[in-house]
Scaffold this motif. Structure first.
Motif, PDB file in Angstrom:
ATOM      1  N   ARG A 166       0.812  -1.031   0.206  1.00 43.33           N
ATOM      2  CA  ARG A 166      -0.097   0.424   0.151  1.00 43.33           C
ATOM      3  C   ARG A 166       0.668   0.580   0.180  1.00 43.33           C
ATOM      4  O   ARG A 166       0.030   2.777  -0.376  1.00 43.33           O
ATOM      5  CB  ARG A 166      -0.832   0.137   1.356  1.00 43.33           C
ATOM      6  CG  ARG A 166      -1.644  -0.869   0.793  1.00 43.33           C
ATOM      7  CD  ARG A 166      -3.019  -0.428   0.698  1.00 43.33           C
ATOM      8  NE  ARG A 166      -3.987   0.513   0.453  1.00 43.33           N
ATOM      9  CZ  ARG A 166      -4.677   0.681   2.040  1.00 43.33           C
ATOM     10  NH1 ARG A 166      -5.370  -0.507   2.195  1.00 43.33           N
ATOM     11  NH2 ARG A 166      -4.880   2.037   1.553  1.00 43.33           N
ATOM     12  N   THR A 167       1.618   1.808   0.530  1.00 46.91           N
ATOM     13  CA  THR A 167       2.936   2.253   0.430  1.00 46.91           C
ATOM     14  C   THR A 167       4.305   2.387  -0.581  1.00 46.91           C
ATOM     15  O   THR A 167       4.662   1.051  -0.212  1.00 46.91           O
ATOM     16  CB  THR A 167       3.495   2.794   1.896  1.00 46.91           C
ATOM     17  OG1 THR A 167       2.526   2.801   2.541  1.00 46.91           O
ATOM     18  CG2 THR A 167       4.625   4.157   2.120  1.00 46.91           C
ATOM     19  N   PHE A 190       3.585  12.258  -4.054  1.00 48.79           N
ATOM     20  CA  PHE A 190       4.327  11.822  -3.005  1.00 48.79           C
ATOM     21  C   PHE A 190       4.261  12.964  -2.228  1.00 48.79           C
ATOM     22  O   PHE A 190       4.559  13.783  -1.594  1.00 48.79           O
ATOM     23  CB  PHE A 190       5.210  10.834  -3.023  1.00 48.79           C
ATOM     24  CG  PHE A 190       5.231  10.103  -3.691  1.00 48.79           C
ATOM     25  CD1 PHE A 190       6.810   9.219  -3.663  1.00 48.79           C
ATOM     26  CD2 PHE A 190       5.256   9.555  -5.203  1.00 48.79           C
ATOM     27  CE1 PHE A 190       6.578   7.394  -4.219  1.00 48.79           C
ATOM     28  CE2 PHE A 190       5.803   9.126  -5.537  1.00 48.79           C
ATOM     29  CZ  PHE A 190       6.086   7.282  -5.366  1.00 48.79           C
ATOM     30  N   ALA A 191       4.155  12.575  -0.521  1.00 47.98           N
ATOM     31  CA  ALA A 191       4.573  13.634   0.554  1.00 47.98           C
ATOM     32  C   ALA A 191       5.542  13.331   1.200  1.00 47.98           C
ATOM     33  O   ALA A 191       6.073  12.390   1.787  1.00 47.98           O
ATOM     34  CB  ALA A 191       3.144  13.661   1.425  1.00 47.98           C
ATOM     35  N   LEU A 200       3.933   8.006  -0.195  1.00 48.22           N
ATOM     36  CA  LEU A 200       2.063   8.023  -0.868  1.00 48.22           C
ATOM     37  C   LEU A 200       1.830   6.360  -0.800  1.00 48.22           C
ATOM     38  O   LEU A 200       1.951   5.277  -1.226  1.00 48.22           O
ATOM     39  CB  LEU A 200       3.378   7.678  -2.410  1.00 48.22           C
ATOM     40  CG  LEU A 200       1.681   7.938  -3.594  1.00 48.22           C
ATOM     41  CD1 LEU A 200       0.916   9.366  -3.261  1.00 48.22           C
ATOM     42  CD2 LEU A 200       1.872   7.386  -5.157  1.00 48.22           C
ATOM     43  N   ASP A 201       0.641   6.539  -0.942  1.00 45.31           N
ATOM     44  CA  ASP A 201      -0.617   5.901  -0.080  1.00 45.31           C
ATOM     45  C   ASP A 201      -0.606   5.069  -1.745  1.00 45.31           C
ATOM     46  O   ASP A 201      -1.630   5.945  -2.263  1.00 45.31           O
ATOM     47  CB  ASP A 201      -1.426   6.611   0.661  1.00 45.31           C
ATOM     48  CG  ASP A 201      -2.901   5.142   1.101  1.00 45.31           C
ATOM     49  OD1 ASP A 201      -2.356   4.379   0.210  1.00 45.31           O
ATOM     50  OD2 ASP A 201      -3.338   6.014   1.651  1.00 45.31           O
ATOM     51  N   THR A 202      -0.629   3.908  -1.940  1.00 47.18           N
ATOM     52  CA  THR A 202      -1.378   3.520  -3.409  1.00 47.18           C
ATOM     53  C   THR A 202      -2.877   3.845  -3.379  1.00 47.18           C
ATOM     54  O   THR A 202      -3.284   3.815  -4.929  1.00 47.18           O
ATOM     55  CB  THR A 202      -0.509   2.181  -3.653  1.00 47.18           C
ATOM     56  OG1 THR A 202      -1.339   1.626  -3.235  1.00 47.18           O
ATOM     57  CG2 THR A 202       1.087   2.343  -4.143  1.00 47.18           C
ATOM     58  N   ALA A 203      -3.328   3.752  -2.382  1.00 41.46           N
ATOM     59  CA  ALA A 203      -4.583   3.849  -2.562  1.00 41.46           C
ATOM     60  C   ALA A 203      -5.675   4.927  -3.196  1.00 41.46           C
ATOM     61  O   ALA A 203      -6.678   5.000  -4.036  1.00 41.46           O
ATOM     62  CB  ALA A 203      -5.194   3.469  -1.468  1.00 41.46           C
TER      63      ALA A 203
END
Length: 221
Positions: A166-167, A190-191, A200-203
């Motif tokens: 997920r990340t 990306f944060a 980055l949270d891929t969701a």
């Protein structure tokens, strides 16, 4: 002692000859000619999107392969501008990634209506602790500005999904020449997660629009 002997001495020492000549090196003159044609097309295009569409780009993407190892190592060791970490590698190190299931490797060849640019981009990412972390991301300067980095990002998202991760994590280490990619990860959503680190949270991410045919579903087509 006689300066007229300098050319002969330098020639005999063979100090200025390459240790190896790859197929990419041999095709260099053709690359320059094709680039002139691309610049002419760009100058006549109404906008950037029109130029990229008219190029008719095609990419072949896949994991690192033994047949490409010499060129991959050359790209790692010569690329300075679009290079996130600027790590220099050996064939042995590169081959070890190819045999490690935790490591995702990606190499790309790019061609268009004017010719074949050859193998021009590489990426490695390692899965650990539920995170797929990009360790290397580099691209030849001769294909900058054509969206290949966006296609790589789309493949990263797909690989994260395949692995159930997920990340995504990315790193940038500053050098004297790679300032152009300082903001690559923020531009992709990306944060910041620490000095030189982005996540980055891929969701919450979506594939980017690209104008390169890679045989997969493409948001630009």
């Amino acid at each position: 002692e006689d300066p007229s002997d300098f050319p002969r001495a330098l020639d005999a020492a063979r100090l200025f000859e390459p240790a190896a000549l790859s197929a990419e090196d041999a095709a260099r003159a053709g690359h320059f000619k094709a680039e002139d044609a691309r610049e002419a097309l760009k100058a006549s295009a109404p906008d950037l999107a029109g130029f990229l569409k008219d190029l008719g780009m095609r990419a072949e993407l896949g994991p690192f392969a033994e047949a490409d190892l010499e060129r991959i190592v050359q790209l790692f060791n010569k690329t300075n501008q679009f290079n996130l970490l600027t790590r220099r590698v050996s064939e042995g190190q590169t081959r070890s990634w190819m045999n490690d299931p935790a490591v995702f490797t990606l190499a790309a060849r790019l061609s268009d209506r004017f010719g074949d640019s050859g193998l021009v981009a590489c990426l490695t990412a390692r899965e650990a602790g539920g995170v797929l972390g990009v360790e290397d991301w580099l691209m030849s300067c001769r294909v900058l500005g054509r969206g290949l980095e966006l296609l790589f990002f789309n493949r990263l998202l797909a690989e994260a999904s395949r692995r159930g991760v997920r990340t995504l994590e990315g790193r940038w280490a500053a050098t004297a020449k790679n300032g152009m990619v300082k903001d690559l990860y923020p531009s992709l959503g990306f944060a910041p997660a620490g000095p030189g680190v982005w996540r980055l949270d891929t969701a919450a991410a979506a594939p980017k629009e690209v104008f390169i045919d890679d045989g997969h579903a493409n948001p630009a087509r």
